[in-house]
Design an enzyme around this catalytic site. Structure first.
Site, mmCIF file in Angstrom:
data_model
loop_
_atom_site.group_PDB
_atom_site.id
_atom_site.type_symbol
_atom_site.label_atom_id
_atom_site.label_comp_id
_atom_site.label_asym_id
_atom_site.label_seq_id
_atom_site.Cartn_x
_atom_site.Cartn_y
_atom_site.Cartn_z
ATOM 1 N N ASP A 41 0.746 -1.270 0.194
ATOM 2 C CA ASP A 41 0.019 -0.146 -0.136
ATOM 3 C C ASP A 41 0.861 1.134 0.117
ATOM 4 O O ASP A 41 1.884 1.208 0.632
ATOM 5 C CB ASP A 41 -0.758 -0.032 1.342
ATOM 6 C CG ASP A 41 -2.025 0.956 1.440
ATOM 7 O OD1 ASP A 41 -1.646 2.290 1.053
ATOM 8 O OD2 ASP A 41 -3.020 0.484 1.368
ATOM 9 N N ALA A 83 -1.746 0.736 12.608
ATOM 10 C CA ALA A 83 -1.734 -0.610 12.656
ATOM 11 C C ALA A 83 -1.603 -1.496 11.442
ATOM 12 O O ALA A 83 -0.498 -2.232 11.271
ATOM 13 C CB ALA A 83 -2.572 -1.394 13.587
ATOM 14 N N TYR A 84 -2.373 -1.248 10.467
ATOM 15 C CA TYR A 84 -2.374 -1.808 8.981
ATOM 16 C C TYR A 84 -1.172 -1.214 8.287
ATOM 17 O O TYR A 84 -0.359 -2.126 7.835
ATOM 18 C CB TYR A 84 -3.806 -1.202 8.463
ATOM 19 C CG TYR A 84 -3.756 -1.584 7.015
ATOM 20 C CD1 TYR A 84 -4.108 -2.643 6.279
ATOM 21 C CD2 TYR A 84 -3.416 -0.408 6.084
ATOM 22 C CE1 TYR A 84 -3.990 -2.695 4.982
ATOM 23 C CE2 TYR A 84 -3.217 -0.505 4.720
ATOM 24 C CZ TYR A 84 -3.612 -1.628 3.901
ATOM 25 O OH TYR A 84 -3.509 -1.743 2.642
ATOM 26 N N CYS A 85 -0.783 0.317 8.461
ATOM 27 C CA CYS A 85 0.119 0.488 7.713
ATOM 28 C C CYS A 85 1.619 0.013 8.344
ATOM 29 O O CYS A 85 2.245 -0.418 7.307
ATOM 30 C CB CYS A 85 0.321 2.173 7.725
ATOM 31 S SG CYS A 85 -1.119 2.864 7.399
ATOM 32 N N THR A 143 2.175 -2.957 9.613
ATOM 33 C CA THR A 143 2.325 -4.377 9.137
ATOM 34 C C THR A 143 2.743 -4.575 7.743
ATOM 35 O O THR A 143 3.120 -5.504 7.086
ATOM 36 C CB THR A 143 1.097 -5.357 9.773
ATOM 37 O OG1 THR A 143 0.012 -4.637 9.136
ATOM 38 C CG2 THR A 143 1.215 -5.259 11.004
#
Ligand SMILES: NC(=O)c1ccc[n+]([C@@H]2O[C@H](COP(=O)([O-])OP(=O)(O)OC[C@H]3O[C@@H](n4cnc5c(N)ncnc54)[C@H](OP(=O)(O)O)[C@@H]3O)[C@@H](O)[C@H]2O)c1
Length: 243
Positions: free
Chosen positions: A142, A154-156, A158
């Site tokens: 991403d 947290a998404y970013c 990982t």
């Protein structure tokens, strides 16, 4: 009845049950490649891929052994791989409560890092056995991996880990296996994105529109066709990262 022959030169796509993953699987089938379509939820799209000849394998990659079990299942159906595409992903805003946010962090870590790590390691012999001169691993991350959105931290984080892992595997598996990263930007909004959020994102995107799944399909094919590209990080984001 004798068992079906194991696949040669297959392309594995994780999270093939909808949207980008489904498009990649359809595209690979259309170009004549054997496809192993991984899914968590058995969707109508998975039924269609199965009917079109894909081998469909179920695994929940948030399970601690999900990646290992999927690698075993792939070894049971294939003798060599042309490509392994890590598309499966969990995407949601970080929860307000830290307890809930840690639960999300564990799930993101499992799906974005732990499972791809296990699959890359255990499937490296099949990628090395590819009869073509080179084979590929693709990590779909991403643009937020480089420029994080604090609402999705947290998404970013990982996804940034997944990107770093790609570079380590590019070094470790060269020269036979190329390992590259595709960084989507606004390709397809989620159903929960509000009209205001969509407008805001597109106003920050140089090309002013959603990319659509084709944009990722074209980028993935270009990487597979290019014998001299590894360790590359390729944004497909309509220029959003510049905003
Ligand atoms: N769409 C965009 O605009 C955009 C933007 C930036 C990055 N990306 C990246 O591009 C890729 C494709 O995007 P997308 O929008 O098509 O993704 P998506 O709609 O969120 O689909 C993700 C896929 O991953 C699977 N998955 C989620 N959790 C899983 C788990 N625990 N175990 C196994 N599979 C699991 C989902 O299966 P289920 O059907 O069971 O949920 C689904 O098939 C993703 O890596 C995403 O992060 C997309």
């Amino acid at each position: 009845m004798s068992a079906a022959p194991r696949l040669e030169n297959a392309v594995v796509i994780t999270g093939a049950g909808r949207r980008v993953g489904f498009h990649l699987a359809e595209r690979m089938l259309a170009s004549g490649r054997p496809v192993i379509a991984h899914y968590r939820t058995r969707t109508e799209e998975i039924e269609r891929l199965g009917a079109a000849g894909a081998v469909c394998l179920q695994a929940d990659l948030a399970d601690p052994d999900g990646g290992l079990r999927l690698a075993d299942a792939i070894r049971n159906v294939a003798v060599s791989l042309r490509a392994l595409i890590h598309n499966a992903s969990a995407f949601e805003k970080t929860a307000p409560s830290t307890t809930d946010a840690l639960r999300q962090m564990d799930a993101f870590y499992a799906v974005h890092l732990r499972a791809p790590f296990a699959l890359n390691r255990d499937l490296a012999p099949l990628l090395r056995a590819c009869p073509e001169p080179r084979s590929d691993i693709l990590h779909i991350t991403d643009i937020y991996a480089d420029n994080p959105n604090p609402l999705f931290d947290a998404y970013c984080a990982t996804k940034a880990g997944l990107q770093n892992l790609a570079l380590a595997f590019a070094k470790g598996l060269a020269p036979k296996v190329k390992v590259n990263v595709v960084q989507p930007g606004p390709i397809l909004f989620k159903e929960w994105h509000s009209p205001e959020a969509r407008k805001q994102v597109l106003s920050e995107t140089l090309l002013g529109e959603e990319g659509g799944v084709e944009a990722i399909g074209i980028a993935v094919e270009a990487i597979l066709q290019n014998p001299y590209q590894t360790g590359a990080v390729i944004p497909v984001d309509g220029g959003r990262r510049l905003a």
